[in-house]
Design a protein around this motif. Sequence first.
Motif, PDB file in Angstrom:
ATOM      1  N   VAL A 129       0.842  -1.197   0.000  1.00 47.05           N
ATOM      2  CA  VAL A 129       0.000   0.000   0.000  1.00 47.05           C
ATOM      3  C   VAL A 129       0.878   1.249   0.000  1.00 47.05           C
ATOM      4  N   PRO A 130       0.839   2.032  -1.062  1.00 44.92           N
ATOM      5  CA  PRO A 130       1.677   3.228  -1.132  1.00 44.92           C
ATOM      6  C   PRO A 130       1.480   4.161   0.061  1.00 44.92           C
ATOM      7  N   PHE A 131       2.590   4.633   0.608  1.00 49.04           N
ATOM      8  CA  PHE A 131       2.637   5.633   1.673  1.00 49.04           C
ATOM      9  C   PHE A 131       2.121   5.122   3.018  1.00 49.04           C
ATOM     10  N   LEU A 132       1.604   3.895   3.057  1.00 47.98           N
ATOM     11  CA  LEU A 132       1.108   3.327   4.309  1.00 47.98           C
ATOM     12  C   LEU A 132       1.792   2.004   4.645  1.00 47.98           C
ATOM     13  N   ARG A 145      -4.558  13.568  -1.968  1.00 52.61           N
ATOM     14  CA  ARG A 145      -3.970  14.213  -3.140  1.00 52.61           C
ATOM     15  C   ARG A 145      -2.808  13.390  -3.700  1.00 52.61           C
ATOM     16  N   ARG A 146      -2.032  12.780  -2.804  1.00 50.81           N
ATOM     17  CA  ARG A 146      -0.896  11.984  -3.257  1.00 50.81           C
ATOM     18  C   ARG A 146      -1.386  10.757  -4.045  1.00 50.81           C
ATOM     19  N   TYR A 147      -2.476  10.170  -3.597  1.00 52.44           N
ATOM     20  CA  TYR A 147      -3.050   9.031  -4.323  1.00 52.44           C
ATOM     21  C   TYR A 147      -3.629   9.462  -5.657  1.00 52.44           C
ATOM     22  N   GLU A 148      -4.276  10.588  -5.674  1.00 53.24           N
ATOM     23  CA  GLU A 148      -4.839  11.080  -6.932  1.00 53.24           C
ATOM     24  C   GLU A 148      -3.747  11.283  -7.967  1.00 53.24           C
ATOM     25  N   ARG A 149      -2.580  11.747  -7.518  1.00 54.26           N
ATOM     26  CA  ARG A 149      -1.463  11.946  -8.455  1.00 54.26           C
ATOM     27  C   ARG A 149      -0.846  10.609  -8.861  1.00 54.26           C
ATOM     28  N   GLU A 193     -13.406   3.774  -5.877  1.00 51.90           N
ATOM     29  CA  GLU A 193     -14.283   4.705  -5.169  1.00 51.90           C
ATOM     30  C   GLU A 193     -14.384   4.334  -3.687  1.00 51.90           C
ATOM     31  N   TRP A 194     -14.493   3.055  -3.402  1.00 53.19           N
ATOM     32  CA  TRP A 194     -14.625   2.605  -2.023  1.00 53.19           C
ATOM     33  C   TRP A 194     -13.334   2.835  -1.249  1.00 53.19           C
ATOM     34  N   PHE A 195     -12.200   2.566  -1.900  1.00 53.49           N
ATOM     35  CA  PHE A 195     -10.917   2.787  -1.250  1.00 53.49           C
ATOM     36  C   PHE A 195     -10.683   4.270  -0.972  1.00 53.49           C
ATOM     37  N   MET A 196     -10.985   5.115  -1.948  1.00 58.66           N
ATOM     38  CA  MET A 196     -10.746   6.547  -1.753  1.00 58.66           C
ATOM     39  C   MET A 196     -11.642   7.114  -0.660  1.00 58.66           C
ATOM     40  N   SER A 197     -12.843   6.568  -0.515  1.00 60.61           N
ATOM     41  CA  SER A 197     -13.712   6.984   0.582  1.00 60.61           C
ATOM     42  C   SER A 197     -13.086   6.595   1.921  1.00 60.61           C
ATOM     43  N   TRP A 198     -12.531   5.392   1.974  1.00 55.29           N
ATOM     44  CA  TRP A 198     -11.834   4.945   3.185  1.00 55.29           C
ATOM     45  C   TRP A 198     -10.617   5.831   3.467  1.00 55.29           C
ATOM     46  N   THR A 240     -10.114   8.906   2.626  1.00 53.50           N
ATOM     47  CA  THR A 240     -10.562  10.229   3.067  1.00 53.50           C
ATOM     48  C   THR A 240     -10.896  10.229   4.549  1.00 53.50           C
ATOM     49  N   ARG A 241     -11.473   9.126   5.036  1.00 56.44           N
ATOM     50  CA  ARG A 241     -11.839   9.036   6.449  1.00 56.44           C
ATOM     51  C   ARG A 241     -10.635   8.789   7.345  1.00 56.44           C
ATOM     52  N   HIS A 242      -9.735   7.926   6.914  1.00 59.72           N
ATOM     53  CA  HIS A 242      -8.657   7.483   7.795  1.00 59.72           C
ATOM     54  C   HIS A 242      -7.330   8.203   7.569  1.00 59.72           C
ATOM     55  N   HIS A 243      -7.059   8.629   6.324  1.00 55.21           N
ATOM     56  CA  HIS A 243      -5.780   9.271   6.013  1.00 55.21           C
ATOM     57  C   HIS A 243      -6.008  10.414   5.024  1.00 55.21           C
ATOM     58  N   PRO A 244      -6.765  11.425   5.402  1.00 54.27           N
ATOM     59  CA  PRO A 244      -7.117  12.491   4.450  1.00 54.27           C
ATOM     60  C   PRO A 244      -5.913  13.214   3.860  1.00 54.27           C
ATOM     61  N   HIS A 245      -4.798  13.228   4.592  1.00 50.42           N
ATOM     62  CA  HIS A 245      -3.613  13.912   4.084  1.00 50.42           C
ATOM     63  C   HIS A 245      -2.984  13.212   2.895  1.00 50.42           C
TER      64      HIS A 245
END
Length: 344
Positions: free
Chosen positions: A228-231, A281-285, A266-271, A273-278
Motif C-alpha cells: 500500500v503506497p505511503f502506508l 492528493r498523493r493518491y490522486e497523483r 471509489e470505495w478505497f478513496m472513501s476509506w 478520506t476518512r482514515h488518512h485524508p492527508h
Amino acid sequence: MRWDNLADETSTGEAAALFGAEAVTTRTFDTPEFRGITFHEVRAKSILNRVPGASRMPFEWTVNPYRGCSHACVYCFARKTHSYLDLDTGLGFDSQIVVKTNAPELLRSQLASRRWLGEHVAMGTNVDCYQRAEGRYRLMPGILTALLDRANPFSILTKGTLILRDLPLLRRAAEVTEVGISVSVGFTDQELWRTLKPGTPSPRRRLDVVRALTEQGIGVGVLMAPVVPFLGDHPDQLRATVRAIAEAGATSVTPLVLHLRPGAREWFMSWLTRHHPHLVRRYERLYAEGAYAPKWYQRRVTGHVHELAREFGIGPSHPGTPRRVPVAPEPTLAEPEPTQLTLL
C-alpha cells in the motif's frame, strides 16, 4: 453475469423479484460470525469459468463458489463484479454473499465432460473460497474431492485459515497432481490490517497457515499484496514483512502493489478520506493514469522485495505454469469473474 444466468428453475423466493432470478433462497444466521451478512443461495448452471483470452493471467480456468466476500478488504478489485448482479459494490459486497450451493456436484459433472482436457483450475482468484461462509456451507471439500478424483491440477489463493481444515485432501491431491497453495500477506502492520481488511484473519494467523502447511510438507508461496503506497511501503515495513514471510517457511514471495479498478477505487478513496485524508492528493497523483501505480513505482517496490527475499533466503516467484507441490505457483489476482461456460 446476471442472476438469471446463475440459477435453474426449481424454486422461488423474495430475492427472485429483487434480482430477477427464479432459484434464489435468501438466508441470514443469527450467530456472531455471520451477523449482518445475508446469503443468497443459488444453483449455478456452470462452475468452470474460462478466463478471457485478453487476460494477463497465467491460467485459463477458474472456480469461484462464492460471490461477494466478508473479508471486507477495502481495495478488493472484485467489488465491481457485484454491480453485474445489481448489488452494491461497497457494504453490499461485504455483506451480500452469493453461494453456489451446487458447486461440488456441478464441478464433478463438468470435469467428466468429454470436452474437458484436464487443464489447471485456479481458485480464490475472484473472492476467497475460504472466507467465513465456507465454514457453514463446506463447499470446498466437495470441490477438492472432485479435482482429486480426476487428478486435475489446481491452485488456491487465500487469506483464510480455514484451508487447514482441508489439509488431508490437499495432501492426497498433491500425491497425484500439481497443486499450488498461496497465502496473501501484504504487510504485518496490525493497525493497517484492522482498518484495511477488517474481516480477514490477522497477518500473524495467516503466516501461521503458511507455517502449518509447510510443516506438513506442502510448499506455500506468499502473495505480498497489496503493498500500500505511503502506508505500507516504507523500507522498514517491507523488511519486517519479508522477514516474517521467510520465518514462516514460504517457498516464494511475490509483491503486488495496490491497484484500484473501478468499483474498488471509489470505495478505497472513501476509506482513505476518512482514515488518512492527508494522503488523498498523493493518491490522486499516483493513480492519475488509471488503476495501476506507475511502472517506476512498481519496479522500485518489486526490486526491493526481491532483494530482501534473497537476503532472507527465499526467492521471488517466477511466471509460468504452476508446478507440483512442494513448489507453489506464482499467485496472481484474476480479472473480474468472466462469463461462465457450460461444458457438454
